[in-house]
Scaffold this motif. Sequence first.
Motif, PDB file in Angstrom:
ATOM      1  N   TRP A 189       0.838  -1.192   0.000  1.00  0.00           N
ATOM      2  CA  TRP A 189       0.000   0.000   0.000  1.00  0.00           C
ATOM      3  C   TRP A 189       0.875   1.245   0.000  1.00  0.00           C
ATOM      4  CZ3 TRP A 189      -5.231  -0.519  -0.390  1.00  0.00           C
ATOM      5  CH2 TRP A 189      -5.741  -1.803  -0.148  1.00  0.00           C
ATOM      6  N   TYR A 204      -2.318   0.779  -4.423  1.00  0.00           N
ATOM      7  CA  TYR A 204      -1.958  -0.554  -3.950  1.00  0.00           C
ATOM      8  C   TYR A 204      -1.439  -1.405  -5.101  1.00  0.00           C
ATOM      9  CZ  TYR A 204      -6.655  -1.815  -5.655  1.00  0.00           C
ATOM     10  OH  TYR A 204      -7.778  -1.997  -6.425  1.00  0.00           O
ATOM     11  N   HIS A 216      -6.761   3.805  -5.513  1.00  0.00           N
ATOM     12  CA  HIS A 216      -7.931   3.469  -4.715  1.00  0.00           C
ATOM     13  C   HIS A 216      -9.166   4.122  -5.340  1.00  0.00           C
ATOM     14  CE1 HIS A 216     -10.543   3.122  -1.178  1.00  0.00           C
ATOM     15  NE2 HIS A 216      -9.674   2.267  -0.685  1.00  0.00           N
ATOM     16  N   TYR A 270     -11.209   3.273   2.908  1.00  0.00           N
ATOM     17  CA  TYR A 270     -10.129   3.833   3.729  1.00  0.00           C
ATOM     18  C   TYR A 270     -10.763   4.683   4.810  1.00  0.00           C
ATOM     19  CZ  TYR A 270      -6.283   6.693   5.411  1.00  0.00           C
ATOM     20  OH  TYR A 270      -5.353   7.312   6.231  1.00  0.00           O
TER      21      TYR A 270
END
Length: 340
Positions: A189, A204, A216, A270
Motif C-alpha cells: 500500500w 496498492y 484506490h 479507507y
Amino acid sequence: MKRIISALRRFARVWVLGVHHTLASRDRRPFELGTTNVRTALKRLEHAPLPGPVFRASDVTNHGNLGFVADPFLHVEDRTVHLFFEVFSPHRDPTAAIGHAVSNDGGNSWTYTGLALDADRHLSFPYVFTAADETYMLPDIANSGDYRAPARLYRSIEFPLNWEPVADIITGPDKYQDTIVFQWESRWWAITGTGSNDEISVYYSKTLTAPDWTPHPENPVVTDRPSAGRPAGRPLVREDGIVAFFQDCTAEYGDKLRAYEITSLDTLTYDDRPLSDDALLEGTGGLGWNSGRMHHLDIQSVDGKIYCAYDGDVGIGRNRFSGSMWAIGVGTTDLTGNSQ
C-alpha cells in the motif's frame, strides 16, 4: 536614520541566530525514551522536552552553504545506525539532495559520509526500508518545477551511497509528495500527499517493484484536512493495526505532527482517526532549535530497542534565504533498554 535602523536589524538577526546556534549546540545527545514499547514511546514523545539536535546543516561538509537538513530516516544494521536526510541549499539547482551520516555508538555521535542520492531535481523525504533482503528508498521528487511528479522507487546497489531507479510506482496528474509504502495483509500500500497539503490518496499493488500501482477508487481518500493531509514519516505497521503520521499544516506548512490510526484499509475503503486530540510533536515556542515547527518522525523498533529521528525548525530568525533552519534530533531507549 534608515542606516541606523538597518544596522539594528542586522545586529538583531545576527544575535538571534547566535542564540539559536548556542541553544542548538548545548545538548547534542539522543533523547532517551526509557521504554522498549513503541506505543509508550509515542506517549513520551508527546510534549517531551526534546534536547538540541544531534545533526544540523553545519555538519554537512561538502555541499556549500546550506540552508537546513530535514526529513530524517533511520536504517539500523547490527550496532550501526544510518541516517538519511534532505540536504537543502538555496544556492544550488536543484536545491536539495539526500545526505547520509552514520553512528557507531547508538546515535550519540554522527559522521557525515556524503550524498546518498543526487539527481536533476529537488529530492527530500528519503524513506528508506527493506523488503525481501533488498534495501529501497522512496524519496519525494515532487518539489521540482514539473507539476506531474511520480513516486519513484530506488534500490540500493552499493549501500549506502549508490542507488538505482527501479520503477515509478505512482504516476498521474498530481504531485505525489512524501509517499509512504508498507505491506498490509496480502498487498503493498502507498499513502501519498497530492500537492495541496490537505488531501491524501491511496494506491496498492501485489508487487512492490511494479510500475503504476492501482489507485484506490475513493481517491483522494481524505480531502480538505490541513490538520492531517500530508505524510510525515514512516508508518508503524503491526498485526493489530497501522499508525500513520501526518503533518498539521493548518497554521503553516509543517507546523505540527499528528498520529492517526488507520481503522479501515482495503481495495474499497479507507478510514482513519486521530490517536489523540493533541499534536504528537510541535514547536516549543520561545527560542531554541525546535521552537517553531516540527514536521517529521521516524520511529522503529530494532532488536528490542527503540530508535527515532525527528526534525525541528526555529520560530524566530529563520534563514532569510531558505526560509527555514530545520535540524535533526534522535531518540533511543535508555541505556538499560528496560521498560519503565
